[in-house]
Write a protein that holds these residues in place. Sequence first.
Motif, PDB file in Angstrom:
ATOM      1  N   ARG A 198      36.281 -15.840 -10.543  1.00 39.86           N
ATOM      2  CA  ARG A 198      36.749 -15.388  -9.235  1.00 39.86           C
ATOM      3  C   ARG A 198      36.535 -16.481  -8.183  1.00 39.86           C
TER       4      ARG A 198
ATOM      5  N   THR B   2      42.259 -10.185 -20.937  1.00 36.54           N
ATOM      6  CA  THR B   2      42.334  -9.832 -19.523  1.00 36.54           C
ATOM      7  C   THR B   2      41.177  -8.920 -19.143  1.00 36.54           C
ATOM      8  N   ARG B   3      40.884  -7.957 -19.994  1.00 36.43           N
ATOM      9  CA  ARG B   3      39.800  -7.043 -19.667  1.00 36.43           C
ATOM     10  C   ARG B   3      38.442  -7.734 -19.756  1.00 36.43           C
TER      11      ARG B   3
ATOM     12  N   GLU C  58      37.930  -9.526 -16.441  1.00 33.07           N
ATOM     13  CA  GLU C  58      37.526  -8.581 -15.406  1.00 33.07           C
ATOM     14  C   GLU C  58      36.123  -8.046 -15.666  1.00 33.07           C
TER      15      GLU C  58
ATOM     16  N   ARG D  88      32.865  -8.262 -13.262  1.00 28.31           N
ATOM     17  CA  ARG D  88      32.161  -7.068 -12.771  1.00 28.31           C
ATOM     18  C   ARG D  88      30.667  -7.180 -13.041  1.00 28.31           C
TER      19      ARG D  88
ATOM     20  N   ARG E 151      33.633  -3.377  -8.988  1.00 27.85           N
ATOM     21  CA  ARG E 151      34.813  -3.184  -9.827  1.00 27.85           C
ATOM     22  C   ARG E 151      36.033  -3.793  -9.140  1.00 27.85           C
TER      23      ARG E 151
ATOM     24  N   PHE F  94      39.458  -8.582 -10.194  1.00 28.55           N
ATOM     25  CA  PHE F  94      40.831  -9.063 -10.341  1.00 28.55           C
ATOM     26  C   PHE F  94      41.745  -7.845 -10.411  1.00 28.55           C
TER      27      PHE F  94
ATOM     28  N   LEU G 165      45.635 -10.546 -13.472  1.00 30.96           N
ATOM     29  CA  LEU G 165      45.346 -10.673 -14.898  1.00 30.96           C
ATOM     30  C   LEU G 165      46.608 -11.017 -15.679  1.00 30.96           C
TER      31      LEU G 165
END
Length: 434
Positions: free
Chosen positions: A301, A326-327, A330, A334, A340, A343, A348
């Motif tokens: 980020r 992608t997850r 993220e 987090r 939360r 992104f 993503l």
Amino acid sequence: MSSFWCESAWLDGGPVRGVRVESTNGRTTSVTREPRPLDGDRELRGLVFPGFANAHSHAFHRGLRGRTHADGGSFWTWRTAVYALAGRLDPDGYRELATAAFTEMVLAGWTAVGEFHYLHHRPDGTPYDDPNAFALALRDAARTAGIRLTLLDTLYLTSAPGKPPLAEQRRFSDGTAQAWAARVRAIPTDEFFRVGVAAHSVRAVGPADLTVVAETGWDLGVPVHVHLSEQPAENEACRQAYGCTPTELLDRAGALSPALTVVHANHVTDADVALLGARQVSVAACPTTEADLGDGVGRNRALADAGAVLALGTDQHAVVDPFLETRGLEAAARLGSLRRGVFDPAELVAALTTGGHRSLGLEGGSIVVGQPCDLVAVDTDSVRTAGSDPAQVPMTATAQDVTDVVVAGEFRVRGGQHETVPRERVAEILRSLT
């Protein structure tokens, strides 16, 4: 000409219902809104994304899946298994293994891949009759699988700053940066097989030779990649040898530019983040690999906010699933930020598409006129995706939900089946490694 009617398509950062895409000679020539398919259209149900670009792959690492996960240890002990597998491969065997790895990628929705390629010569370091035999084996594997390949031919000269390669690393080395550059320039390319360049890391390539890699990339007009700050030990060795961080060493070598992709960047300082962002480099994050190897949580980020462009890769292929990458991106953010939605889904998807293509020096990543017609259809009514807000499907789908994959206007996967390589063949190749 080919025409596809998409029940929904990812346009301008989100899903749009009823999209018709026409292509000629593999390129998109028309994108229009149509509520229903027209005569002759091939239907793509669910949500259709632009093709995904896998920014960082070591195809031969696929042979280690399920064989190292219970061994404990660290990145450095895992590396011994990598060297053992690399020592067993010849070009023919690598062609088979890469065919399996690339086919799995296409089935998962990856339509392009950047292969970070450092397995060059015989085990004793002497070249094959064709010194690019391994590179051409990878090209053949990508053709069979139907994936676009950017071969990131990698310079690898030292085991640590100022130290010669270990015995198991000799086949990675060309001896000098100049010999490496001459070999790279001899690799033939075509529309689906591009060549880029890479320095393995600041551990394996010293400052003067980092400059050779960067200048070779600029001269050829191709992308440049390097592993960067994957492990704290890499940073410490760089400080001891050169008195700076790996990022600062790349800057001294003149390597930082929008043409550069740094892979991982897990352990970068605030100053490194600012420098990478200011130079608008790409950052290839590999969340499933970084988690598997215990690499640590990256600062993606912060890097994106500073001006870097994010891409995603599967690296060692412990998992080959664009949506899990992608997850993973993220999830790691987090865990590091205690909040939360670090992104949003559009960011993503951009890392999978436009960011990945930029990293590999390829056109593509959007469903727009003039770009390659590469499409990925995802089932939005599976047990994983049913009920999802369409804009949040990137947070619920998995590779199992990919039903159809189009590359250059032609089906490579249809109804979950690869058009030319049966799943049984992929399994047979991988079983042969045991």
